[in-house]
Design a protein around this motif. Structure first.
Motif, PDB file in Angstrom:
ATOM      1  N   LEU A 116      -5.287   6.549   1.734  1.00  0.00           N
ATOM      2  CA  LEU A 116      -4.814   5.535   0.807  1.00  0.00           C
ATOM      3  C   LEU A 116      -4.724   6.101  -0.602  1.00  0.00           C
ATOM      4  O   LEU A 116      -5.688   6.663  -1.122  1.00  0.00           O
ATOM      5  CB  LEU A 116      -5.764   4.338   0.830  1.00  0.00           C
ATOM      6  N   TYR A 142       0.826  -1.197   0.000  1.00  0.00           N
ATOM      7  CA  TYR A 142       0.000   0.000   0.000  1.00  0.00           C
ATOM      8  C   TYR A 142       0.867   1.256   0.000  1.00  0.00           C
ATOM      9  O   TYR A 142       1.961   1.269   0.565  1.00  0.00           O
ATOM     10  CB  TYR A 142      -0.877   0.046   1.267  1.00  0.00           C
ATOM     11  N   TYR A 199      -3.035   0.677  -3.952  1.00  0.00           N
ATOM     12  CA  TYR A 199      -2.596  -0.539  -3.309  1.00  0.00           C
ATOM     13  C   TYR A 199      -2.431  -1.644  -4.348  1.00  0.00           C
ATOM     14  O   TYR A 199      -2.902  -1.520  -5.484  1.00  0.00           O
ATOM     15  CB  TYR A 199      -3.560  -0.966  -2.200  1.00  0.00           C
ATOM     16  N   GLN A 210       0.311  11.086   4.406  1.00  0.00           N
ATOM     17  CA  GLN A 210      -0.103  11.622   5.706  1.00  0.00           C
ATOM     18  C   GLN A 210       0.088  13.129   5.720  1.00  0.00           C
ATOM     19  O   GLN A 210       1.197  13.627   5.487  1.00  0.00           O
ATOM     20  CB  GLN A 210       0.701  10.991   6.852  1.00  0.00           C
ATOM     21  N   GLN A 238       9.405   3.455   6.995  1.00  0.00           N
ATOM     22  CA  GLN A 238       9.807   4.622   7.777  1.00  0.00           C
ATOM     23  C   GLN A 238       9.251   5.931   7.228  1.00  0.00           C
ATOM     24  O   GLN A 238       9.286   6.951   7.897  1.00  0.00           O
ATOM     25  CB  GLN A 238      11.332   4.704   7.829  1.00  0.00           C
ATOM     26  N   PHE A 282       3.887   6.984   3.174  1.00  0.00           N
ATOM     27  CA  PHE A 282       4.184   5.723   3.845  1.00  0.00           C
ATOM     28  C   PHE A 282       3.802   4.554   2.953  1.00  0.00           C
ATOM     29  O   PHE A 282       2.709   4.517   2.386  1.00  0.00           O
ATOM     30  CB  PHE A 282       3.416   5.602   5.157  1.00  0.00           C
ATOM     31  N   PHE A 284       4.408  -0.829   8.441  1.00  0.00           N
ATOM     32  CA  PHE A 284       4.713   0.400   7.723  1.00  0.00           C
ATOM     33  C   PHE A 284       6.215   0.617   7.585  1.00  0.00           C
ATOM     34  O   PHE A 284       6.996   0.259   8.466  1.00  0.00           O
ATOM     35  CB  PHE A 284       4.107   1.607   8.455  1.00  0.00           C
ATOM     36  N   GLY A 302      -4.085  16.909   9.975  1.00  0.00           N
ATOM     37  CA  GLY A 302      -5.534  17.044   9.938  1.00  0.00           C
ATOM     38  C   GLY A 302      -6.247  16.043   9.062  1.00  0.00           C
ATOM     39  O   GLY A 302      -7.477  16.002   9.038  1.00  0.00           O
ATOM     40  N   HIS A 303      -5.494  15.241   8.326  1.00  0.00           N
ATOM     41  CA  HIS A 303      -6.111  14.279   7.406  1.00  0.00           C
ATOM     42  C   HIS A 303      -5.788  12.836   7.739  1.00  0.00           C
ATOM     43  O   HIS A 303      -6.334  11.919   7.135  1.00  0.00           O
ATOM     44  CB  HIS A 303      -5.682  14.566   5.970  1.00  0.00           C
ATOM     45  N   GLY A 304      -4.905  12.618   8.653  1.00  0.00           N
ATOM     46  CA  GLY A 304      -4.545  11.249   8.975  1.00  0.00           C
ATOM     47  C   GLY A 304      -3.835  10.564   7.833  1.00  0.00           C
ATOM     48  O   GLY A 304      -3.100  11.194   7.062  1.00  0.00           O
ATOM     49  N   LEU A 305      -4.080   9.280   7.696  1.00  0.00           N
ATOM     50  CA  LEU A 305      -3.467   8.488   6.629  1.00  0.00           C
ATOM     51  C   LEU A 305      -4.507   8.233   5.546  1.00  0.00           C
ATOM     52  O   LEU A 305      -5.558   7.671   5.806  1.00  0.00           O
ATOM     53  CB  LEU A 305      -2.984   7.148   7.190  1.00  0.00           C
ATOM     54  N   TYR A 362       0.279   5.174   1.297  1.00  0.00           N
ATOM     55  CA  TYR A 362      -0.546   6.162   1.985  1.00  0.00           C
ATOM     56  C   TYR A 362       0.202   7.492   2.001  1.00  0.00           C
ATOM     57  O   TYR A 362       1.423   7.527   1.976  1.00  0.00           O
ATOM     58  CB  TYR A 362      -0.804   5.765   3.445  1.00  0.00           C
ATOM     59  N   GLU A 401      -8.445   6.321  -2.176  1.00  0.00           N
ATOM     60  CA  GLU A 401      -9.309   7.504  -2.154  1.00  0.00           C
ATOM     61  C   GLU A 401      -8.662   8.764  -2.705  1.00  0.00           C
ATOM     62  O   GLU A 401      -9.367   9.697  -3.088  1.00  0.00           O
ATOM     63  CB  GLU A 401      -9.800   7.769  -0.729  1.00  0.00           C
TER      64      GLU A 401
END
Lengths: 113, 111
Positions: free
Chosen positions: A45, A33, A48, A37, A106, A90, A104, A40-43, A35, A59
């Motif tokens: 995708l 995958y 994948y 980061q 680094q 990531f 994950f 305010g948005h997190g992780l 991602y 998304e």
């Protein structure tokens, strides 16, 4: 830590240039995958892969492409980098998809100027 | 697609106080996972919950999965400075092959 390596770890690039990030695993896991980061948005995708040459969109896939020509490598390409793609990227791997934990890398800090 | 909402976004506690973060989904989840990310680090898996009403403990951390499998919580008892970081919940994506992460709760613990 699982055998997962991202390269480069840091990169500064100019708007409009192509950029490729590499994820390499030594675990022989099927699922890989990408991602991003952002505060305010997190992780979120991006793309994948569920096998060699099998990939699908996440998304936030616009502006990104991926390739997986062998089990151990999953490449993320920004065809023409934009400032909105400045982020921490990531890579993650999983042996059984959503049914087991994801490991994950680094992370790669990408800055588009 | 399936989304998981997480609250609060930030929490600042004094060392020794308790902490709870909540995760909610509009749809039933087959499972939910929790991850911790230390400042400057990468997310690290903590636990997976699968069964309705499931409760799991890891030392001072207690994880719960709701009866309807639409919500989950992580509770930390007597926080320590080593608990500092961002805690994420994650549920299956629509495809079933990936995880959709909540936005995370950033925990700051003051000695």
């Amino acid at each position: 830590d699982a055998g997962i390596t991202q390269s480069p770890r840091h990169k500064v690039t100019e708007t409009g240039t192509p950029v490729t990030l590499r994820c390499h695993q030594t675990e022989n896991h099927r699922y890989m995958y990408w991602y991003r980061q952002d505060p305010g948005h997190g992780l979120r995708l991006i793309h994948y892969s569920y096998g060699v040459k099998d990939t699908d969109k996440g998304e936030v896939s616009d502006g990104y492409s991926v390739s997986r020509s062998k089990t151990e490598d999953f490449l993320l390409t920004l065809e023409s980098a934009t400032s909105s793609q400045t982020s921490v990227y990531f890579c993650a791997i999983s042996g059984q998809g959503l049914n087991t934990e994801a490991f994950f890398g680094q992370g790669t800090r990408l800055t588009v100027v | 697609g399936q989304q998981v909402m997480q609250i609060p976004q930030y929490q600042h506690v004094q060392e020794g106080e308790d902490f709870t973060t909540y995760c909610n989904s509009s749809t039933t989840l087959s499972n939910i996972q929790w991850y911790k990310q230390r400042p400057g680090g990468h997310p690290v898996f903590l636990i997976q919950l699968v069964k309705s009403g499931e409760v799991k403990k890891q030392k001072r951390l207690t994880f719960q999965f709701g009866e309807a499998k639409k919500n989950s919580s992580l509770h930390i008892t007597a926080t320590q400075t080593t608990d500092v970081g961002t805690y994420f919940c994650a549920g299956p994506s629509d495809s079933g092959y990936a995880l959709n992460f909540g936005k995370g709760t950033s925990l700051l613990v003051t000695p």
